[in-house]
Design a protein around this motif. Sequence first.
Motif, PDB file in Angstrom:
ATOM      1  N   ARG A   1       2.899   5.125   0.086  1.00  0.00           N
ATOM      2  CA  ARG A   1       2.033   4.713  -1.024  1.00  0.00           C
ATOM      3  C   ARG A   1       0.675   5.385  -0.900  1.00  0.00           C
ATOM      4  O   ARG A   1       0.111   5.484   0.190  1.00  0.00           O
ATOM      5  CB  ARG A   1       1.853   3.196  -1.046  1.00  0.00           C
ATOM      6  N   ARG A   2       0.152   5.844  -2.036  1.00  0.00           N
ATOM      7  CA  ARG A   2      -1.176   6.443  -2.063  1.00  0.00           C
ATOM      8  C   ARG A   2      -2.079   5.582  -2.941  1.00  0.00           C
ATOM      9  O   ARG A   2      -1.772   5.337  -4.116  1.00  0.00           O
ATOM     10  CB  ARG A   2      -1.119   7.883  -2.619  1.00  0.00           C
ATOM     11  N   PHE A   3      -3.175   5.162  -2.351  1.00  0.00           N
ATOM     12  CA  PHE A   3      -4.106   4.326  -3.097  1.00  0.00           C
ATOM     13  C   PHE A   3      -4.891   5.174  -4.085  1.00  0.00           C
ATOM     14  O   PHE A   3      -5.404   6.251  -3.747  1.00  0.00           O
ATOM     15  CB  PHE A   3      -5.065   3.625  -2.140  1.00  0.00           C
ATOM     16  N   CYS A   4      -5.008   4.677  -5.318  1.00  0.00           N
ATOM     17  CA  CYS A   4      -5.693   5.422  -6.380  1.00  0.00           C
ATOM     18  C   CYS A   4      -6.653   4.515  -7.134  1.00  0.00           C
ATOM     19  O   CYS A   4      -6.413   3.313  -7.301  1.00  0.00           O
ATOM     20  CB  CYS A   4      -4.681   5.998  -7.373  1.00  0.00           C
ATOM     21  N   LEU A   5      -7.738   5.105  -7.599  1.00  0.00           N
ATOM     22  CA  LEU A   5      -8.658   4.480  -8.537  1.00  0.00           C
ATOM     23  C   LEU A   5      -8.661   5.330  -9.793  1.00  0.00           C
ATOM     24  O   LEU A   5      -8.881   6.542  -9.728  1.00  0.00           O
ATOM     25  CB  LEU A   5     -10.070   4.388  -7.956  1.00  0.00           C
ATOM     26  N   PHE A   6      -8.416   4.693 -10.925  1.00  0.00           N
ATOM     27  CA  PHE A   6      -8.314   5.430 -12.179  1.00  0.00           C
ATOM     28  C   PHE A   6      -9.376   4.930 -13.151  1.00  0.00           C
ATOM     29  O   PHE A   6      -9.360   3.776 -13.579  1.00  0.00           O
ATOM     30  CB  PHE A   6      -6.925   5.246 -12.786  1.00  0.00           C
ATOM     31  N   TYR A   7     -10.318   5.806 -13.466  1.00  0.00           N
ATOM     32  CA  TYR A   7     -11.371   5.533 -14.435  1.00  0.00           C
ATOM     33  C   TYR A   7     -11.001   6.236 -15.735  1.00  0.00           C
ATOM     34  O   TYR A   7     -10.706   7.425 -15.742  1.00  0.00           O
ATOM     35  CB  TYR A   7     -12.712   6.067 -13.959  1.00  0.00           C
TER      36      TYR A   7
ATOM     37  N   ASP B   1      -7.220   3.789   1.975  1.00  0.00           N
ATOM     38  CA  ASP B   1      -6.265   2.677   1.889  1.00  0.00           C
ATOM     39  C   ASP B   1      -4.836   3.141   1.661  1.00  0.00           C
ATOM     40  O   ASP B   1      -3.956   2.319   1.372  1.00  0.00           O
ATOM     41  CB  ASP B   1      -6.681   1.722   0.767  1.00  0.00           C
ATOM     42  N   SER B   2      -4.583   4.432   1.774  1.00  0.00           N
ATOM     43  CA  SER B   2      -3.218   4.936   1.617  1.00  0.00           C
ATOM     44  C   SER B   2      -2.411   4.675   2.873  1.00  0.00           C
ATOM     45  O   SER B   2      -2.948   4.445   3.960  1.00  0.00           O
ATOM     46  CB  SER B   2      -3.236   6.442   1.305  1.00  0.00           C
ATOM     47  N   SER B   3      -1.091   4.722   2.721  1.00  0.00           N
ATOM     48  CA  SER B   3      -0.205   4.476   3.845  1.00  0.00           C
ATOM     49  C   SER B   3      -0.200   5.666   4.801  1.00  0.00           C
ATOM     50  O   SER B   3      -0.667   6.755   4.474  1.00  0.00           O
ATOM     51  CB  SER B   3       1.216   4.211   3.341  1.00  0.00           C
ATOM     52  N   GLY B   4       0.369   5.422   5.983  1.00  0.00           N
ATOM     53  CA  GLY B   4       0.436   6.471   6.984  1.00  0.00           C
ATOM     54  C   GLY B   4      -0.793   6.478   7.875  1.00  0.00           C
ATOM     55  O   GLY B   4      -1.791   5.806   7.607  1.00  0.00           O
ATOM     56  N   ASP B   5      -0.704   7.245   8.929  1.00  0.00           N
ATOM     57  CA  ASP B   5      -1.808   7.373   9.869  1.00  0.00           C
ATOM     58  C   ASP B   5      -2.385   8.780   9.781  1.00  0.00           C
ATOM     59  O   ASP B   5      -1.644   9.749   9.580  1.00  0.00           O
ATOM     60  CB  ASP B   5      -1.308   7.111  11.294  1.00  0.00           C
ATOM     61  N   PHE B   6      -3.693   8.885   9.925  1.00  0.00           N
ATOM     62  CA  PHE B   6      -4.337  10.200   9.849  1.00  0.00           C
ATOM     63  C   PHE B   6      -3.704  11.168  10.845  1.00  0.00           C
ATOM     64  O   PHE B   6      -3.524  12.354  10.548  1.00  0.00           O
ATOM     65  CB  PHE B   6      -5.833  10.063  10.124  1.00  0.00           C
ATOM     66  N   GLY B   7      -3.354  10.672  11.999  1.00  0.00           N
ATOM     67  CA  GLY B   7      -2.774  11.529  13.034  1.00  0.00           C
ATOM     68  C   GLY B   7      -1.398  12.054  12.701  1.00  0.00           C
ATOM     69  O   GLY B   7      -0.902  12.974  13.366  1.00  0.00           O
ATOM     70  N   ASP B   8      -0.735  11.471  11.690  1.00  0.00           N
ATOM     71  CA  ASP B   8       0.590  11.943  11.273  1.00  0.00           C
ATOM     72  C   ASP B   8       0.530  12.806  10.015  1.00  0.00           C
ATOM     73  O   ASP B   8       1.558  13.337   9.577  1.00  0.00           O
ATOM     74  CB  ASP B   8       1.511  10.745  11.014  1.00  0.00           C
ATOM     75  N   ALA B   9      -0.647  12.916   9.418  1.00  0.00           N
ATOM     76  CA  ALA B   9      -0.780  13.685   8.180  1.00  0.00           C
ATOM     77  C   ALA B   9      -0.595  15.176   8.442  1.00  0.00           C
ATOM     78  O   ALA B   9      -0.924  15.682   9.513  1.00  0.00           O
ATOM     79  CB  ALA B   9      -2.151  13.427   7.553  1.00  0.00           C
ATOM     80  N   THR B  10      -0.061  15.861   7.452  1.00  0.00           N
ATOM     81  CA  THR B  10       0.082  17.318   7.511  1.00  0.00           C
ATOM     82  C   THR B  10      -0.595  17.940   6.307  1.00  0.00           C
ATOM     83  O   THR B  10      -0.791  17.282   5.267  1.00  0.00           O
ATOM     84  CB  THR B  10       1.558  17.738   7.520  1.00  0.00           C
ATOM     85  N   TRP B  11      -0.950  19.187   6.412  1.00  0.00           N
ATOM     86  CA  TRP B  11      -1.582  19.886   5.302  1.00  0.00           C
ATOM     87  C   TRP B  11      -0.648  19.941   4.095  1.00  0.00           C
ATOM     88  O   TRP B  11      -1.065  19.744   2.954  1.00  0.00           O
ATOM     89  CB  TRP B  11      -1.993  21.292   5.728  1.00  0.00           C
ATOM     90  N   GLU B  12       0.624  20.200   4.349  1.00  0.00           N
ATOM     91  CA  GLU B  12       1.596  20.294   3.271  1.00  0.00           C
ATOM     92  C   GLU B  12       1.689  18.981   2.503  1.00  0.00           C
ATOM     93  O   GLU B  12       1.735  18.972   1.272  1.00  0.00           O
ATOM     94  CB  GLU B  12       2.966  20.662   3.836  1.00  0.00           C
ATOM     95  N   ARG B  13       1.702  17.866   3.218  1.00  0.00           N
ATOM     96  CA  ARG B  13       1.783  16.577   2.543  1.00  0.00           C
ATOM     97  C   ARG B  13       0.518  16.315   1.735  1.00  0.00           C
ATOM     98  O   ARG B  13       0.584  15.733   0.649  1.00  0.00           O
ATOM     99  CB  ARG B  13       2.017  15.460   3.556  1.00  0.00           C
TER     100      ARG B  13
ATOM    101  N   VAL C   1      -1.363  18.556   0.215  1.00  0.00           N
ATOM    102  CA  VAL C   1      -1.268  19.356  -1.014  1.00  0.00           C
ATOM    103  C   VAL C   1      -0.304  18.690  -1.987  1.00  0.00           C
ATOM    104  O   VAL C   1      -0.556  18.628  -3.199  1.00  0.00           O
ATOM    105  CB  VAL C   1      -0.824  20.798  -0.699  1.00  0.00           C
ATOM    106  N   GLU C   2       0.804  18.169  -1.467  1.00  0.00           N
ATOM    107  CA  GLU C   2       1.770  17.469  -2.317  1.00  0.00           C
ATOM    108  C   GLU C   2       1.144  16.230  -2.950  1.00  0.00           C
ATOM    109  O   GLU C   2       1.430  15.914  -4.114  1.00  0.00           O
ATOM    110  CB  GLU C   2       3.000  17.076  -1.496  1.00  0.00           C
ATOM    111  N   ASP C   3       0.293  15.540  -2.218  1.00  0.00           N
ATOM    112  CA  ASP C   3      -0.382  14.366  -2.773  1.00  0.00           C
ATOM    113  C   ASP C   3      -1.267  14.747  -3.952  1.00  0.00           C
ATOM    114  O   ASP C   3      -1.312  14.048  -4.976  1.00  0.00           O
ATOM    115  CB  ASP C   3      -1.225  13.682  -1.695  1.00  0.00           C
TER     116      ASP C   3
ATOM    117  N   ALA D   1      -3.300  23.242  -4.700  1.00  0.00           N
ATOM    118  CA  ALA D   1      -2.533  22.462  -5.670  1.00  0.00           C
ATOM    119  C   ALA D   1      -2.490  23.146  -7.031  1.00  0.00           C
ATOM    120  O   ALA D   1      -1.464  23.126  -7.718  1.00  0.00           O
ATOM    121  CB  ALA D   1      -3.133  21.067  -5.803  1.00  0.00           C
ATOM    122  N   ALA D   2      -3.604  23.777  -7.415  1.00  0.00           N
ATOM    123  CA  ALA D   2      -3.648  24.463  -8.709  1.00  0.00           C
ATOM    124  C   ALA D   2      -2.617  25.579  -8.794  1.00  0.00           C
ATOM    125  O   ALA D   2      -2.137  25.913  -9.873  1.00  0.00           O
ATOM    126  CB  ALA D   2      -5.053  25.025  -8.947  1.00  0.00           C
TER     127      ALA D   2
END
Length: 376
Positions: free
Chosen positions: A20-26, A79-91, A93-95, A126-127
């Motif tokens: 899950r990715r936490f988002c704020l939408f204005y 507030d997104s799921s996962g741990d910073f230490g498990d994040a990858t650059w590819e993921r 960009v996908e986010d 991403a662009a």
Amino acid sequence: MTLDAFFLPVASDAKDKSGRRFCLFYQPETQSDWRGAVVYVHPFAEEMNKSRRMAALQTRALAAAGYAVLQIDLQGCGDSSGDFGDATWERWVEDVCLACHWLQQRSTAELWIWGLRVGGLLASAAAARIDRPSNLLLWQPVVSGKQFLQQFLRLKLASEMQGSDPKKLMERIHRQLAQGQSVEIAGYRLSSGLAGGLEKAELSPAGQTREIEWLELSARQDAEASLSPLASIRLEKWQAAGRSARGQAVGGPAFWQTAEISECPALLEASPCDSTIEGWATAMARCAISRKLPTISARRLIRSRVHVRRFGASCCGACATPHRVRCCTCRLPGIRGSPDWSCSTPWVRSEASLAQRISGTITASACCRKSSGSSC
């Protein structure tokens, strides 16, 4: 303006089971009011926390001006799921691509990807992947991921180099990352997947990128603030390749690294997000520079949603003549593109920082003249 907070689902894996990715939408009050759609990409590690205040101020200003803005916390951040230490650059960009796709499903409005610092590298990557043209708004962008990574790793050296050889320490850190191990730096666990992707990242806009707006901060608070040589070289290179790329420098603190949370009003006023005008804030300034309009604060203009469009239509509907601008407030001809008015001062025509031009206020005195030579 309405604000929605929600979790955007993503594909889960062994290290990010909830996905899950936490988002704020204005967004503006009605979807028909969208002047554009903006995805905000936050900076790296602690810079993200230091930048939250400025990101919130800019987001609210954009939403008030008619833009829908989506802020997303990347994997392991906020507030997104996962741990910073498990994040990858590819993921990561996908986010960002996922956030762009989410906005694309809800509107055909022009898409802007707004990246701060390392967020600029992610926005550029991403662009290149999304299936529609987009624009880039870059705040103090990191040009080389490799150079940024080296600077980040030096924080580790500073804490361990007492009585040790800095060169050997750096070699040991790189060896750990090359072997797939994580390294803890300044309270953040850096994975090899994130470090490897960051090291290869370069700020290089995709072929379908339309507009590029580069804004950076200068220690100088006066009109002498100028772009760094690196920024000038990059912009000239992109312009030579036929891209629409512009840059501005404004005075203010490096808020992403200050000890206390700080603001930079000049950066907020200089941020453009409309390819039909030279930035909504800049357009508001030009809108106000017309006859009989009293001195008005630039921040007041932003809050009151005063804006203009050129090349045909004005926001108040009072002007149907191409290349003529009318002011929403006074309904008198403005300067830009008007056949009856021209500017007698270079700073109105220039593409310099909005803050440099108006110095916090907008006045009509001695700024324009009729083509016959008489004053306003």
